[in-house]
Motif scaffolding. Structure first.
Motif, PDB file in Angstrom:
ATOM      1  N   TYR A   1       0.815  -1.235   0.157  1.00  0.00           N
ATOM      2  CA  TYR A   1       0.001  -0.091   0.010  1.00  0.00           C
ATOM      3  C   TYR A   1       0.807   1.255   0.035  1.00  0.00           C
ATOM      4  CZ  TYR A   1      -3.448  -3.566   0.865  1.00  0.00           C
ATOM      5  OH  TYR A   1      -4.446  -4.688   1.138  1.00  0.00           O
TER       6      TYR A   1
ATOM      7  N   LEU B   1       0.864   4.027  -2.902  1.00  0.00           N
ATOM      8  CA  LEU B   1       0.783   5.492  -2.467  1.00  0.00           C
ATOM      9  C   LEU B   1       1.646   6.192  -3.125  1.00  0.00           C
ATOM     10  CD1 LEU B   1      -1.106   7.405  -0.982  1.00  0.00           C
ATOM     11  CD2 LEU B   1       0.292   6.964   0.874  1.00  0.00           C
ATOM     12  N   VAL B   2       2.896   5.884  -3.039  1.00  0.00           N
ATOM     13  CA  VAL B   2       4.129   6.832  -3.505  1.00  0.00           C
ATOM     14  C   VAL B   2       3.656   6.807  -5.140  1.00  0.00           C
ATOM     15  CG1 VAL B   2       6.384   6.664  -4.073  1.00  0.00           C
ATOM     16  CG2 VAL B   2       5.738   6.018  -1.693  1.00  0.00           C
TER      17      VAL B   2
ATOM     18  N   VAL C   1       0.931   6.686  -6.887  1.00  0.00           N
ATOM     19  CA  VAL C   1      -0.234   7.730  -6.896  1.00  0.00           C
ATOM     20  C   VAL C   1       0.076   9.158  -6.800  1.00  0.00           C
ATOM     21  CG1 VAL C   1      -2.325   8.185  -6.124  1.00  0.00           C
ATOM     22  CG2 VAL C   1      -1.956   6.175  -6.659  1.00  0.00           C
ATOM     23  N   ILE C   2       0.914   9.310  -5.754  1.00  0.00           N
ATOM     24  CA  ILE C   2       1.591  10.766  -5.417  1.00  0.00           C
ATOM     25  C   ILE C   2       2.550  11.199  -6.530  1.00  0.00           C
ATOM     26  CG2 ILE C   2       2.638  12.015  -3.930  1.00  0.00           C
ATOM     27  CD1 ILE C   2       1.789  10.188  -1.728  1.00  0.00           C
ATOM     28  N   ILE C   3       3.192  10.413  -7.030  1.00  0.00           N
ATOM     29  CA  ILE C   3       4.088  10.890  -8.159  1.00  0.00           C
ATOM     30  C   ILE C   3       3.497  10.974  -9.301  1.00  0.00           C
ATOM     31  CG2 ILE C   3       6.081  10.135  -9.650  1.00  0.00           C
ATOM     32  CD1 ILE C   3       6.890   8.675  -7.317  1.00  0.00           C
TER      33      ILE C   3
ATOM     34  N   SER D   1       0.001  11.798  -9.588  1.00  0.00           N
ATOM     35  CA  SER D   1      -0.771  13.001  -9.654  1.00  0.00           C
ATOM     36  C   SER D   1       0.180  14.087  -9.372  1.00  0.00           C
ATOM     37  CB  SER D   1      -1.503  12.962  -8.272  1.00  0.00           C
ATOM     38  OG  SER D   1      -0.689  12.973  -7.177  1.00  0.00           O
ATOM     39  N   GLY D   2       1.434  14.401  -9.062  1.00  0.00           N
ATOM     40  CA  GLY D   2       2.196  15.545  -8.827  1.00  0.00           C
ATOM     41  C   GLY D   2       2.572  15.964 -10.469  1.00  0.00           C
TER      42      GLY D   2
ATOM     43  N   TYR E   1       1.447  19.249 -12.427  1.00  0.00           N
ATOM     44  CA  TYR E   1       2.423  20.026 -13.074  1.00  0.00           C
ATOM     45  C   TYR E   1       2.045  20.204 -14.431  1.00  0.00           C
ATOM     46  CZ  TYR E   1       6.986  21.379 -15.193  1.00  0.00           C
ATOM     47  OH  TYR E   1       7.815  21.871 -16.036  1.00  0.00           O
TER      48      TYR E   1
END
Length: 81
Positions: free
Chosen positions: A46, A50-51, A53-55, A57-58, A62
């Motif tokens: 998980y 999560l990492v 998904v964060i990357i 979405s960032g 951008y």
């Protein structure tokens, strides 16, 4: 204006959906890597998801901000000419 943002958003999401569908289309009888089993058992999978998904979405945020800035600059150039 809203339709152009919607079209751009779909154009950005379409490659991601195609990659996801290709990943899910693998044969069900294939062996899974041991690392995936270990991460799943310890609950760390998980964190990995999560990492990712964060990357992603960032990167998406951008690209959206960059597109807005470029669109604004294009409008300014058109107004000046």
């Amino acid at each position: 204006m809203r339709n152009s943002w919607l079209n751009r958003g779909l154009a950005l999401l379409l490659p991601l959906l195609l990659l996801a569908s290709a990943a899910l289309a693998q044969a069900p009888g294939t062996d899974q890597p041991e690392m995936a089993d270990a991460l799943r058992q310890s609950g760390k999978i998980y964190v990995v998801v999560l990492v990712i998904v964060i990357i992603l979405s960032g990167l998406l945020l951008y690209l959206v901000r960059l597109d807005r800035k470029v669109s604004r600059l294009e409008r300014e150039v058109q107004e000046r000419s």
